[in-house]
Design a protein around this motif. Structure first.
Motif, PDB file in Angstrom:
ATOM      1  N   MET A  48       0.983  -1.516   0.154  1.00 47.89           N
ATOM      2  CA  MET A  48      -0.213  -0.187  -0.102  1.00 47.89           C
ATOM      3  C   MET A  48       0.994   1.448   0.159  1.00 47.89           C
ATOM      4  O   MET A  48       2.097   1.477   0.970  1.00 47.89           O
ATOM      5  CB  MET A  48      -0.966  -0.044   0.906  1.00 47.89           C
ATOM      6  N   GLY A  49       0.341   1.819  -1.091  1.00 49.15           N
ATOM      7  CA  GLY A  49       1.456   3.333  -1.305  1.00 49.15           C
ATOM      8  C   GLY A  49       1.188   4.340  -0.176  1.00 49.15           C
ATOM      9  O   GLY A  49       0.659   4.277   0.864  1.00 49.15           O
ATOM     10  N   VAL A  50       1.020   5.662  -0.873  1.00 49.82           N
ATOM     11  CA  VAL A  50       1.106   6.784  -0.394  1.00 49.82           C
ATOM     12  C   VAL A  50      -0.818   6.476  -0.199  1.00 49.82           C
ATOM     13  O   VAL A  50      -1.658   6.250  -1.020  1.00 49.82           O
ATOM     14  CB  VAL A  50       1.124   8.150  -0.950  1.00 49.82           C
ATOM     15  N   ILE A  51      -1.417   7.390   1.198  1.00 48.23           N
ATOM     16  CA  ILE A  51      -2.968   6.943   1.174  1.00 48.23           C
ATOM     17  C   ILE A  51      -3.664   8.423   0.553  1.00 48.23           C
ATOM     18  O   ILE A  51      -3.066   9.362   0.883  1.00 48.23           O
ATOM     19  CB  ILE A  51      -3.397   6.996   2.957  1.00 48.23           C
ATOM     20  N   ASP A  52      -4.767   7.777   0.116  1.00 49.37           N
ATOM     21  CA  ASP A  52      -5.111   9.124  -0.548  1.00 49.37           C
ATOM     22  C   ASP A  52      -5.949  10.098  -0.193  1.00 49.37           C
ATOM     23  O   ASP A  52      -6.244  10.021   1.594  1.00 49.37           O
ATOM     24  CB  ASP A  52      -6.093   8.838  -1.287  1.00 49.37           C
ATOM     25  N   GLU A  53      -5.346  11.652   0.077  1.00 52.27           N
ATOM     26  CA  GLU A  53      -5.659  12.682   1.320  1.00 52.27           C
ATOM     27  C   GLU A  53      -7.570  12.343   1.438  1.00 52.27           C
ATOM     28  O   GLU A  53      -8.392  12.548   2.803  1.00 52.27           O
ATOM     29  CB  GLU A  53      -5.261  14.068   0.759  1.00 52.27           C
ATOM     30  N   ASP A  54      -8.322  11.675   0.670  1.00 52.44           N
ATOM     31  CA  ASP A  54      -9.971  11.647   0.920  1.00 52.44           C
ATOM     32  C   ASP A  54     -10.168  10.932   1.467  1.00 52.44           C
ATOM     33  O   ASP A  54     -10.743  10.932   2.603  1.00 52.44           O
ATOM     34  CB  ASP A  54     -10.788  11.739  -0.650  1.00 52.44           C
ATOM     35  N   ALA A  55      -9.409   9.511   1.493  1.00 52.71           N
ATOM     36  CA  ALA A  55      -9.483   8.760   2.849  1.00 52.71           C
ATOM     37  C   ALA A  55      -9.331   8.766   3.606  1.00 52.71           C
ATOM     38  O   ALA A  55      -9.965   8.865   5.128  1.00 52.71           O
ATOM     39  CB  ALA A  55      -8.654   8.108   2.065  1.00 52.71           C
ATOM     40  N   LEU A  56      -8.346  10.196   3.907  1.00 56.77           N
ATOM     41  CA  LEU A  56      -7.954  10.358   5.446  1.00 56.77           C
ATOM     42  C   LEU A  56      -9.004  11.188   5.654  1.00 56.77           C
ATOM     43  O   LEU A  56      -9.113  11.206   7.263  1.00 56.77           O
ATOM     44  CB  LEU A  56      -6.709  11.172   5.216  1.00 56.77           C
ATOM     45  N   MET A  57      -8.835  12.716   5.167  1.00 59.58           N
ATOM     46  CA  MET A  57     -10.338  12.880   5.811  1.00 59.58           C
ATOM     47  C   MET A  57     -11.781  12.518   6.085  1.00 59.58           C
ATOM     48  O   MET A  57     -12.042  12.829   6.403  1.00 59.58           O
ATOM     49  CB  MET A  57     -10.785  14.008   4.203  1.00 59.58           C
ATOM     50  N   MET A  58     -12.209  11.239   5.304  1.00 63.14           N
ATOM     51  CA  MET A  58     -13.058  10.709   5.527  1.00 63.14           C
ATOM     52  C   MET A  58     -13.380   9.848   6.851  1.00 63.14           C
ATOM     53  O   MET A  58     -14.082   9.595   7.786  1.00 63.14           O
ATOM     54  CB  MET A  58     -13.168   9.308   4.376  1.00 63.14           C
ATOM     55  N   LEU A  59     -11.573   9.273   6.907  1.00 63.12           N
ATOM     56  CA  LEU A  59     -11.273   8.427   8.540  1.00 63.12           C
ATOM     57  C   LEU A  59     -11.983   9.821   9.867  1.00 63.12           C
ATOM     58  O   LEU A  59     -12.167   9.228  10.468  1.00 63.12           O
ATOM     59  CB  LEU A  59      -9.870   8.072   8.564  1.00 63.12           C
ATOM     60  N   ASP A  60     -11.204  11.064   9.349  1.00 66.26           N
ATOM     61  CA  ASP A  60     -11.433  11.939  10.211  1.00 66.26           C
ATOM     62  C   ASP A  60     -12.713  11.954  10.522  1.00 66.26           C
ATOM     63  O   ASP A  60     -12.645  12.463  11.299  1.00 66.26           O
ATOM     64  CB  ASP A  60     -10.342  13.096   9.755  1.00 66.26           C
ATOM     65  N   MET A  61     -13.435  12.133   9.776  1.00 70.18           N
ATOM     66  CA  MET A  61     -14.232  12.170   9.722  1.00 70.18           C
ATOM     67  C   MET A  61     -15.441  11.359  10.768  1.00 70.18           C
ATOM     68  O   MET A  61     -16.318  12.018  11.364  1.00 70.18           O
ATOM     69  CB  MET A  61     -15.369  13.074   8.103  1.00 70.18           C
ATOM     70  N   TYR A  62     -15.747  10.469  10.080  1.00 69.65           N
ATOM     71  CA  TYR A  62     -16.297   9.415  10.723  1.00 69.65           C
ATOM     72  C   TYR A  62     -15.259   8.927  11.992  1.00 69.65           C
ATOM     73  O   TYR A  62     -16.154   8.251  12.925  1.00 69.65           O
ATOM     74  CB  TYR A  62     -16.518   8.378  10.362  1.00 69.65           C
ATOM     75  N   LEU A  63     -13.758   8.490  12.162  1.00 66.75           N
ATOM     76  CA  LEU A  63     -13.358   8.231  13.619  1.00 66.75           C
ATOM     77  C   LEU A  63     -12.894   9.539  14.077  1.00 66.75           C
ATOM     78  O   LEU A  63     -12.260   8.586  14.893  1.00 66.75           O
ATOM     79  CB  LEU A  63     -12.461   7.040  12.872  1.00 66.75           C
ATOM     80  N   GLY A  64     -12.443  10.222  14.040  1.00 68.09           N
ATOM     81  CA  GLY A  64     -12.024  11.289  14.291  1.00 68.09           C
ATOM     82  C   GLY A  64     -12.149  11.423  15.992  1.00 68.09           C
ATOM     83  O   GLY A  64     -11.259  12.005  16.740  1.00 68.09           O
ATOM     84  N   ASP A  65     -13.373  11.983  16.104  1.00 66.57           N
ATOM     85  CA  ASP A  65     -13.572  12.495  17.422  1.00 66.57           C
ATOM     86  C   ASP A  65     -13.519  11.144  18.291  1.00 66.57           C
ATOM     87  O   ASP A  65     -13.356  11.369  19.301  1.00 66.57           O
ATOM     88  CB  ASP A  65     -15.456  12.573  17.620  1.00 66.57           C
ATOM     89  N   ILE A  66     -13.019   9.807  17.922  1.00 72.00           N
ATOM     90  CA  ILE A  66     -13.191   8.322  18.916  1.00 72.00           C
ATOM     91  C   ILE A  66     -11.747   8.320  19.012  1.00 72.00           C
ATOM     92  O   ILE A  66     -11.620   8.067  19.682  1.00 72.00           O
ATOM     93  CB  ILE A  66     -13.398   7.181  18.200  1.00 72.00           C
ATOM     94  N   VAL A  67     -10.604   8.718  17.851  1.00 79.32           N
ATOM     95  CA  VAL A  67      -9.555   8.513  18.020  1.00 79.32           C
ATOM     96  C   VAL A  67      -9.368   9.090  19.416  1.00 79.32           C
ATOM     97  O   VAL A  67      -8.113   9.639  20.337  1.00 79.32           O
ATOM     98  CB  VAL A  67      -8.398   9.251  16.895  1.00 79.32           C
ATOM     99  N   THR A  68      -9.520  10.385  18.988  1.00 82.83           N
ATOM    100  CA  THR A  68      -9.488  11.760  20.060  1.00 82.83           C
ATOM    101  C   THR A  68      -9.911  11.084  21.524  1.00 82.83           C
ATOM    102  O   THR A  68      -8.948  11.954  22.816  1.00 82.83           O
ATOM    103  CB  THR A  68     -10.426  13.192  20.249  1.00 82.83           C
ATOM    104  N   GLU A  69     -11.675  10.872  21.449  1.00 83.94           N
ATOM    105  CA  GLU A  69     -11.710  10.411  23.105  1.00 83.94           C
ATOM    106  C   GLU A  69     -10.589   8.938  23.279  1.00 83.94           C
ATOM    107  O   GLU A  69     -10.987   8.820  25.140  1.00 83.94           O
ATOM    108  CB  GLU A  69     -13.398  10.030  22.862  1.00 83.94           C
ATOM    109  N   VAL A  70     -11.043   8.100  22.666  1.00 81.59           N
ATOM    110  CA  VAL A  70      -9.936   6.963  23.470  1.00 81.59           C
ATOM    111  C   VAL A  70      -8.723   7.487  24.092  1.00 81.59           C
ATOM    112  O   VAL A  70      -8.001   7.238  24.862  1.00 81.59           O
ATOM    113  CB  VAL A  70      -9.631   5.822  21.687  1.00 81.59           C
ATOM    114  N   VAL A  71      -7.616   8.664  23.354  1.00 77.98           N
ATOM    115  CA  VAL A  71      -6.831   9.041  24.022  1.00 77.98           C
ATOM    116  C   VAL A  71      -6.331   9.597  25.280  1.00 77.98           C
ATOM    117  O   VAL A  71      -5.644   9.284  25.753  1.00 77.98           O
ATOM    118  CB  VAL A  71      -5.915   9.922  22.420  1.00 77.98           C
ATOM    119  N   LYS A  72      -8.093  10.484  25.315  1.00 83.34           N
ATOM    120  CA  LYS A  72      -7.805  10.838  26.800  1.00 83.34           C
ATOM    121  C   LYS A  72      -8.253  10.335  27.695  1.00 83.34           C
ATOM    122  O   LYS A  72      -7.351  10.420  28.584  1.00 83.34           O
ATOM    123  CB  LYS A  72      -8.560  12.587  26.526  1.00 83.34           C
TER     124      LYS A  72
END
Length: 99
Positions: A1-25
């Protein structure tokens, strides 16, 4: 797997970003989110592609639908994200897990 598409990262940020932040804290993971957030998302993306799509790069619509479906089971998704963050930290040498 090469470079990750920016749209895919934005999609993960949209759907998982809050969960990542909550889990880390919540778990007190030794993460500086301002510095490592996108590295964590990229790691999560690569692992989800392996698991959900058998290593095949999904189209953005396919990824969106899978993330939407996963969010419906938020408790399970939080456990998965927590596991993946801990694996990211273990691989980066930041977290040592003893057995």
């Amino acid at each position: 797997m090469g470079v990750i598409d920016e749209d895919a990262l934005m999609m993960l940020d949209m759907y998982l970003g809050d969960i990542v932040t909550e889990v880390v804290k919540r778990h007190g993971y030794p993460v500086v989110l301002e510095e490592e957030y996108y590295d964590i998302l990229m790691y999560i993306y690569r692992e989800l592609v392996k698991t959900w799509f058998g290593g095949r790069e999904p189209g953005i619509g396919e990824l969106r639908e899978r993330l939407k479906k996963a969010r419906k089971e938020r408790a399970q998704l939080e456990v998965l994200v927590s596991y993946l963050v801990s694996k990211y930290l273990e691989q980066s040498g930041t977290l040592y897990i003893t057995r």
